[in-house]
Write an enzyme that holds these catalytic residues in place. Sequence first.
Site, PDB file in Angstrom:
ATOM      1  N   ALA A 165     -25.796  71.683 -52.270  1.00  0.00           N
ATOM      2  CA  ALA A 165     -25.190  72.385 -51.137  1.00  0.00           C
ATOM      3  C   ALA A 165     -25.198  73.890 -51.398  1.00  0.00           C
ATOM      4  O   ALA A 165     -25.520  74.685 -50.504  1.00  0.00           O
ATOM      5  CB  ALA A 165     -23.760  71.890 -50.917  1.00  0.00           C
ATOM      6  N   ASP A 221     -32.049  66.638 -53.367  1.00  0.00           N
ATOM      7  CA  ASP A 221     -31.024  66.584 -52.314  1.00  0.00           C
ATOM      8  C   ASP A 221     -30.915  67.887 -51.527  1.00  0.00           C
ATOM      9  O   ASP A 221     -30.130  67.969 -50.576  1.00  0.00           O
ATOM     10  CB  ASP A 221     -29.644  66.293 -52.928  1.00  0.00           C
ATOM     11  CG  ASP A 221     -29.542  64.895 -53.513  1.00  0.00           C
ATOM     12  OD1 ASP A 221     -30.333  64.023 -53.118  1.00  0.00           O
ATOM     13  OD2 ASP A 221     -28.660  64.683 -54.373  1.00  0.00           O
ATOM     14  N   LYS A 240     -22.451  65.550 -49.452  1.00  0.00           N
ATOM     15  CA  LYS A 240     -23.063  64.347 -48.865  1.00  0.00           C
ATOM     16  C   LYS A 240     -22.636  63.119 -49.642  1.00  0.00           C
ATOM     17  O   LYS A 240     -22.290  63.184 -50.825  1.00  0.00           O
ATOM     18  CB  LYS A 240     -24.592  64.442 -48.826  1.00  0.00           C
ATOM     19  CG  LYS A 240     -25.311  64.495 -50.197  1.00  0.00           C
ATOM     20  CD  LYS A 240     -25.545  63.138 -50.835  1.00  0.00           C
ATOM     21  CE  LYS A 240     -25.953  63.257 -52.297  1.00  0.00           C
ATOM     22  NZ  LYS A 240     -25.704  62.091 -53.119  1.00  0.00           N
ATOM     23  N   PRO A 295     -16.483  68.803 -55.676  1.00  0.00           N
ATOM     24  CA  PRO A 295     -16.475  68.523 -57.117  1.00  0.00           C
ATOM     25  C   PRO A 295     -17.887  68.585 -57.709  1.00  0.00           C
ATOM     26  O   PRO A 295     -18.873  68.287 -57.029  1.00  0.00           O
ATOM     27  CB  PRO A 295     -15.910  67.101 -57.189  1.00  0.00           C
ATOM     28  CG  PRO A 295     -15.119  66.927 -55.932  1.00  0.00           C
ATOM     29  CD  PRO A 295     -15.827  67.742 -54.892  1.00  0.00           C
ATOM     30  N   GLY A 345     -24.059  71.022 -56.035  1.00  0.00           N
ATOM     31  CA  GLY A 345     -25.022  72.039 -56.485  1.00  0.00           C
ATOM     32  C   GLY A 345     -26.131  72.218 -55.457  1.00  0.00           C
ATOM     33  O   GLY A 345     -26.570  73.346 -55.187  1.00  0.00           O
ATOM     34  N   ALA A 373     -21.062  67.727 -60.311  1.00  0.00           N
ATOM     35  CA  ALA A 373     -21.684  66.559 -60.964  1.00  0.00           C
ATOM     36  C   ALA A 373     -20.907  65.295 -60.633  1.00  0.00           C
ATOM     37  O   ALA A 373     -20.534  64.506 -61.494  1.00  0.00           O
ATOM     38  CB  ALA A 373     -21.801  66.758 -62.482  1.00  0.00           C
TER      39      ALA A 373
HETATM   40  O1  C5P Z   1     -34.168  66.367 -57.960  1.00  0.00           O
HETATM   41  P1  C5P Z   1     -32.979  66.515 -58.836  1.00  0.00           P
HETATM   42  O2  C5P Z   1     -33.031  67.757 -59.680  1.00  0.00           O
HETATM   43  O3  C5P Z   1     -31.676  66.371 -58.109  1.00  0.00           O
HETATM   44  O4  C5P Z   1     -33.027  65.297 -59.826  1.00  0.00           O
HETATM   45  C1  C5P Z   1     -32.245  65.223 -60.986  1.00  0.00           C
HETATM   46  C2  C5P Z   1     -32.721  64.061 -61.837  1.00  0.00           C
HETATM   47  O5  C5P Z   1     -32.383  62.831 -61.190  1.00  0.00           O
HETATM   48  C3  C5P Z   1     -34.204  63.993 -62.056  1.00  0.00           C
HETATM   49  O6  C5P Z   1     -34.580  64.753 -63.172  1.00  0.00           O
HETATM   50  C4  C5P Z   1     -34.426  62.505 -62.307  1.00  0.00           C
HETATM   51  O7  C5P Z   1     -34.031  62.154 -63.621  1.00  0.00           O
HETATM   52  C5  C5P Z   1     -33.430  61.869 -61.365  1.00  0.00           C
HETATM   53  N1  C5P Z   1     -33.998  61.525 -60.050  1.00  0.00           N
HETATM   54  C6  C5P Z   1     -34.911  60.498 -59.966  1.00  0.00           C
HETATM   55  N2  C5P Z   1     -35.449  60.163 -58.751  1.00  0.00           N
HETATM   56  C7  C5P Z   1     -35.062  60.823 -57.633  1.00  0.00           C
HETATM   57  C8  C5P Z   1     -34.128  61.871 -57.695  1.00  0.00           C
HETATM   58  C9  C5P Z   1     -33.599  62.199 -58.928  1.00  0.00           C
HETATM   59  O8  C5P Z   1     -35.257  59.871 -60.973  1.00  0.00           O
HETATM   60  N3  C5P Z   1     -35.591  60.466 -56.463  1.00  0.00           N
END
Ligand code: C5P
Length: 293
Positions: free
Chosen positions: A106, A138, A11, A96, A104, A98
Amino acid sequence: MLQVIARVPAKINPVLSVGPKRPDGFHDLATVFHAVSLYDEVRAAPGDGVSLTLSGPYAVGVPADDSNLAVRAAHALAAHADVPTQVTLSVHKEIPVAAGLAGGSADAAGTLRACARLWQLELSDAELAAVAASLGSDVPFALMAGTAEGTGRGERLRAIPVGARLHWVLAVADGELSTPAVYARLDELRQDRCVASPSVGDDMPAALAAGDPQAVGRALRNDLQEAAVSLRPALADTLRTGADLGALGGIVSGSGPTCVFLARDGAHAADLATGMAASGTCAEALVVHGPAA
Ligand code: C5P
């Protein structure tokens, strides 16, 4: 041997509006998610316990242990359905890692779909989405694909119409950017300034519905871009190069470091990708289109 295959797209976020940090450490978002035609493939077969093997151009260095989001997805689904986690997973990684493309996520979404079929679970879309949301912000969109407006952490989704196929170039960077590090940098840059509630606005949904690439290009917006560029200053060169080469618009994808450029059509995207690759401001330039299913 019985094997279930799930193909899941990467995405991009044509709009990513980030609100203030919440007490739980996440940020409220208002975003447009747009799936593009770059896919990871998850295969699930019967197994004794859980195992994972990785293949493909972006498999190198990705852990295949319990920290992998695909393995965590298998365990979360099994716990939800109260069945044992018995699956042999293999993930072919074309997305790719990160890179701001939710690769991840997906893989997690593909694992949920594949295991649900393998284990013959009768789960509603809402149940699967709830398990997905427990794995990452995501993951619910990765299950849904297409194009959607996301709010909350990004897990509350509403499909939005797109009037025409859009052609994009993904300028993939060398190396990775950590999503938490980019959000933390955004908080630093904002200091204690008062931050407005996030909003997608009207211009992007209208441009997408009209299928008007020029208007989509003008409406591209990412509140994480400044933070990503401050952590990786070379991205400013990548963005400038895309603009110089005639992209309709360009932004950092999600938390980066991939940059995404919009082209007028498929032929323009191919030219743009050639120019980006030749410029040396990215590691690789991929032509994709969206919305992808
Ligand atoms: O939800 P996910 O594991 O993808 O989020 C990774 C990190 O990205 C979270 O620990 C946070 O630091 C940040 N994040 C955030 N607000 C969001 C999504 C992600 O601060 N809405």
